[in-house]
Write an enzyme that holds these catalytic residues in place. Structure first.
Site, mmCIF file in Angstrom:
data_model
loop_
_atom_site.group_PDB
_atom_site.id
_atom_site.type_symbol
_atom_site.label_atom_id
_atom_site.label_comp_id
_atom_site.label_asym_id
_atom_site.label_seq_id
_atom_site.Cartn_x
_atom_site.Cartn_y
_atom_site.Cartn_z
ATOM 1 N N CYS A 2 0.845 -1.176 0.000
ATOM 2 C CA CYS A 2 0.000 0.000 0.000
ATOM 3 C C CYS A 2 0.894 1.245 0.000
ATOM 4 C CB CYS A 2 -0.946 0.122 1.185
ATOM 5 S SG CYS A 2 -2.102 -1.246 1.321
ATOM 6 N N ARG A 27 3.580 -0.552 -4.909
ATOM 7 C CA ARG A 27 3.254 -1.065 -3.578
ATOM 8 C C ARG A 27 1.908 -1.782 -3.527
ATOM 9 N NH1 ARG A 27 5.087 1.100 1.248
ATOM 10 N NH2 ARG A 27 7.207 1.799 1.017
ATOM 11 N N TRP A 74 -2.874 -2.662 -1.559
ATOM 12 C CA TRP A 74 -2.628 -4.100 -1.690
ATOM 13 C C TRP A 74 -3.477 -4.742 -0.602
ATOM 14 C CZ3 TRP A 74 -0.578 -8.183 1.221
ATOM 15 C CH2 TRP A 74 -0.282 -9.339 0.501
ATOM 16 N N ASN A 98 -1.222 2.027 5.607
ATOM 17 C CA ASN A 98 -0.373 0.968 5.066
ATOM 18 C C ASN A 98 0.014 0.100 6.249
ATOM 19 O OD1 ASN A 98 1.749 -0.563 4.026
ATOM 20 N ND2 ASN A 98 3.195 1.145 4.110
ATOM 21 N N GLY A 99 -0.235 -1.224 6.146
ATOM 22 C CA GLY A 99 0.122 -2.118 7.243
ATOM 23 C C GLY A 99 -1.094 -2.867 7.747
ATOM 24 N N GLU A 478 15.265 -19.303 -8.594
ATOM 25 C CA GLU A 478 14.944 -17.951 -9.056
ATOM 26 C C GLU A 478 14.233 -17.997 -10.415
ATOM 27 O OE1 GLU A 478 14.616 -15.141 -8.033
ATOM 28 O OE2 GLU A 478 15.071 -13.653 -9.560
ATOM 29 N N LYS A 482 10.561 -16.416 -10.931
ATOM 30 C CA LYS A 482 10.294 -15.375 -11.939
ATOM 31 C C LYS A 482 9.165 -15.824 -12.848
ATOM 32 C CE LYS A 482 11.858 -12.486 -10.696
ATOM 33 N NZ LYS A 482 12.839 -12.256 -9.659
ATOM 34 N N GLU A 485 5.685 -15.901 -11.034
ATOM 35 C CA GLU A 485 5.105 -14.632 -10.591
ATOM 36 C C GLU A 485 4.625 -13.748 -11.735
ATOM 37 O OE1 GLU A 485 9.281 -12.469 -9.290
ATOM 38 O OE2 GLU A 485 7.466 -11.821 -8.328
ATOM 39 N N HIS A 501 14.526 -38.153 -5.944
ATOM 40 C CA HIS A 501 13.951 -38.471 -4.633
ATOM 41 C C HIS A 501 12.466 -38.111 -4.560
ATOM 42 C CE1 HIS A 501 17.868 -39.593 -3.163
ATOM 43 N NE2 HIS A 501 18.356 -38.472 -3.691
ATOM 44 N N LYS A 601 5.462 -4.653 -4.697
ATOM 45 C CA LYS A 601 6.922 -4.686 -4.671
ATOM 46 C C LYS A 601 7.510 -4.618 -3.266
ATOM 47 C CE LYS A 601 10.979 -3.571 -7.143
ATOM 48 N NZ LYS A 601 11.221 -4.990 -7.447
HETATM 49 C C1 F6R Z 1 10.476 -11.574 -6.706
HETATM 50 C C2 F6R Z 1 10.640 -10.495 -5.750
HETATM 51 C C3 F6R Z 1 10.415 -10.799 -4.322
HETATM 52 C C4 F6R Z 1 11.370 -9.972 -3.440
HETATM 53 C C5 F6R Z 1 10.998 -10.152 -1.961
HETATM 54 C C6 F6R Z 1 11.955 -9.406 -1.054
HETATM 55 O O1 F6R Z 1 10.754 -11.162 -8.002
HETATM 56 O O2 F6R Z 1 10.908 -9.387 -6.111
HETATM 57 O O3 F6R Z 1 10.532 -12.163 -4.026
HETATM 58 O O4 F6R Z 1 12.680 -10.394 -3.686
HETATM 59 O O5 F6R Z 1 9.700 -9.679 -1.751
HETATM 60 O O6 F6R Z 1 11.909 -8.034 -1.301
HETATM 61 P P1 F6R Z 1 13.072 -7.090 -0.826
HETATM 62 O O7 F6R Z 1 14.294 -7.472 -1.610
HETATM 63 O O8 F6R Z 1 12.620 -5.705 -1.104
HETATM 64 O O9 F6R Z 1 13.275 -7.358 0.635
#
Ligand code: F6R
Length: 606
Positions: A2, A27, A74, A98-99, A478, A482, A485, A501, A601
């Site tokens: 948010c 956000r 969010w 926010n929170g 990773e 990617k 998501e 396994h 994000k």
């Molecule tokens: C995936 C992604 C998330 C962040 C995670 C941590 O593409 O961006 O998995 O890596 O939310 O975020 P930060 O790095 O801001 O602590």
């Protein structure tokens, strides 16, 4: 999560707030809203979905007023509906938040018992309702807000706006960041300084537990105990907050393409390539450190997993890697001779920040490796190593990941130096290998059109597996993260030796399997696992170098040939095709690359 914004301006504020919200949309984008005070009365507009919908609504139903607060959501409590959208208004008060207010049920029940009714399913509305109740009982807006804040448990950043108060906003911070911007006869509040950058470069960050009375004349700040507090005014670098796609279709594409430049930048901050020596800041001395704990979430945690190999192999330093949300509640014993390193793009992730606070005082040093150098984690660490990736807007982290890896690699080399595990010549040779990476990443990036062809087929899949061994295992994780998501295709990353396994039962002709296998010391082992997949009709995409593809490419579905790279730094190079595969698959599927569903994000809730 948010984003919140407030403006006490000299002009109409709705367009200014909308512009600031655009910079905070990373956000959350479930809904958005703005409230203003116009002719002494609160008015508001709210719309479900992205900010563009609120923008459209404002064209048809403009919102006047020179004081206002705004929000991009969010969803936590209650679905993404207009009723649940912020600002929440109860009588003479409007609130954006926010929170999470953890004791909202208790407050809700108390307020219901005295006859108040609620419009939404949110926790935030209880904050507005409680404040309205205090106003009705005769308190002033300042007293009412302060009394309400005293009752709230949880993590929050809050902004209040009142009927009849066109020159007052009340801001509060506990757990979620908040910045106050100083203009000329105008004042601003935002979840981060990036949101405020077009309006001002003069910013005061509220500290934990602070609340502030903001008027056009300035700001009065109080700490958690209600004492007047002085908080420093800092100047932000506007240049560093520019957010433009620069001709790219998506921020993610731009940020993938920027990696050679930002990785080179990160190296230049911590090493002199000319002198072939490390230049980490004073205070980075591992001589007496006997253990490291690396803590992060999501993509950043995969950077930590790669770094574990580096610290252990270069420096012989034992490393524990933890996901922040597990670490903090497990309450692990920490040795006073260890360092705890927290890795985060935003520097605000709630779980990582809480883990940092848990470790503080228990370890010899708390170190943060962050992109946002003014973030809470940076401010609360003994030592901060910014990764210099520049603003990352795409929700899926790309350039921050490779910059995190780069800085962690340099840190591991410093540990090797301090522990006497590498001679200056060996360090110099490692730096030469690292210095080659930006050029190699540019080469990998030029595989984009070829990867787009492969992605067209990947987009048809229901499930995709990613395999890697050693430091390539976290790259498999990773790659899978990617892909899921941003393309919404189910994907899993596995250590290639672990497949037999259990997960090998998933393999059939419909499951593409991406294998990251640079021609390194583990190559033959990884390829044996790849053969086990192919023996079961698995459709393999082999990502390797020319030697690897020549040796093992036969019989695979397809191959991607990367330039040759020093094996220890192959994870940084292989991150690029992993990102491009996800990006082009998402394009083929038509999903929202920069703002995938359900995500945000900066994850500032637990
Ligand atoms: C995936 C992604 C998330 C962040 C995670 C941590 O593409 O961006 O998995 O890596 O939310 O975020 P930060 O790095 O801001 O602590």
């Amino acid at each position: 999560m948010c984003g919140i914004v407030g403006v006490l301006g000299n002009h109409e504020v709705a367009p200014i707030i909308l512009e600031a919200l655009k910079r905070l949309e990373y956000r959350g984008y479930d809904s958005a809203g703005i409230a203003t005070v116009r002719d002494g009365r609160l008015d508001r507009r709210r719309a479900v979905g992205k900010l563009a919908n609120l923008s459209d609504l404002l064209v048809h139903e403009p919102l006047a007023g020179r004081a206002g607060i705004g929000h991009t959501r969010w969803a936590t409590h209650g679905g993404p509906t207009v009723k649940n959208a912020h600002p929440h208004r109860v009588g003479p008060v409007a609130v954006v938040h926010n929170g999470i207010i953890e004791n909202f049920r208790e407050l809700h029940d108390e307020l219901s018992a005295i006859g108040l009714t609620f419009d939404s399913e949110t926790d935030t509305e209880t904050v507005a309702a409680l404040t309205a109740h205090h106003l009705t009982s005769g308190l002033s807006p300042r007293e009412a807000a302060a009394k309400t804040l005293g009752r709230l448990q949880g993590a929050f950043a809050l902004l209040f706006l009142f009927d009849g108060e066109p020159d007052l906003m009340i801001a509060a911070r506990k757990g979620s960041p908040l910045a106050i911007g100083h203009g000329d006869g105008e004042m601003f509040v935002g979840s981060d300084a990036i949101a405020l950058a077009p309006m001002t470069d003069r910013v005061t960050y509220l500290e934990e537990g602070d609340y502030a009375f903001v008027t056009r004349a300035g700001v009065e700040i109080f700490d958690a105990a209600g004492r007047r507090a002085n908080r420093a005014l800092t100047r932000i670098q506007i240049e560093a907050t520019r957010i433009e796609k620069a001709g790219y279709k998506h921020f993610m594409a731009k940020e993938i393409a920027e990696q050679p430049v930002v990785v080179a930048e990160a190296i230049s901050h911590y090493a002199s390539l000319q002198d072939r020596r490390l230049t980490l800041p004073d205070g980075v001395d591992f001589t007496n450190v006997d253990r490291l704990v690396l803590v992060a979430c999501g993509t950043a945690s995969y950077a930590c997993q790669v770094a574990k190999y580096w610290f252990e192999q270069f420096a012989g330093l034992p490393v524990d890697v933890d996901i922040a949300s597990e670490f903090r509640y497990r309450e692990p014993p920490l040795s006073p001779t260890s360092w705890a390193v927290f890795v985060s793009q935003s520097g605000e992730t709630a779980d990582t920040l809480a883990a940092l606070r848990y470790a503080a005082e228990k370890v010899a040093k708390v170190v943060s490796v962050v992109n946002v150098a003014s973030s809470s984690m940076a401010r609360e660490s003994d030592l901060v190593l910014p990764i210099h990736a520049g603003v990352e807007v795409g929700v899926a982290s790309t350039k921050a990941f490779t910059c995190q890896l780069t800085v962690l690699a340099l840190l591991a080399l410093k540990a090797a130096e301090d522990k006497g595990r590498m001679t200056p010549d060996q360090i110099a040779a490692q730096l030469d290998a690292l210095a080659a990476l930006p050029g190699l990443m540019s080469h990998a990036e030029r595989l984009g059109p070829r990867i787009a062809e492969i992605a067209a087929s990947l987009a048809e899949a229901q499930d995709v597996l990613f395999l890697g061994r050693g430091p390539m295992f976290p790259i498999a994780l990773e790659g899978a993260l990617k892909l899921k998501e941003i393309s919404y295709i189910h994907a899993e990353g596995y250590a290639s030796g672990e497949l037999k396994h259990g997960p090998i039962a998933l393999i059939d002709a419909h499951v593409p399997v991406v294998v990251f296998a640079p021609h390194d010391g583990l190559f033959d082992k990884t390829i044996s696992n790849m053969q086990e997949v192919m023996a079961r009709q698995g459709r393999v995409l082999l990502v390797s170098d020319a030697k690897g593809v020549a040796e093992a490419g036969a019989g695979t579905w397809t191959t991607l040939t990367l330039p040759e790279v020093a094996p220890q730094f192959a994870p940084i190079l292989h991150a690029v095709p992993a990102q491009l595969l996800a990006y082009h698959t998402a394009i083929a599927k038509g999903t929202d690359v920069d703002q995938p569903r359900n995500l945000a994000k900066s994850v500032t809730v637990e």
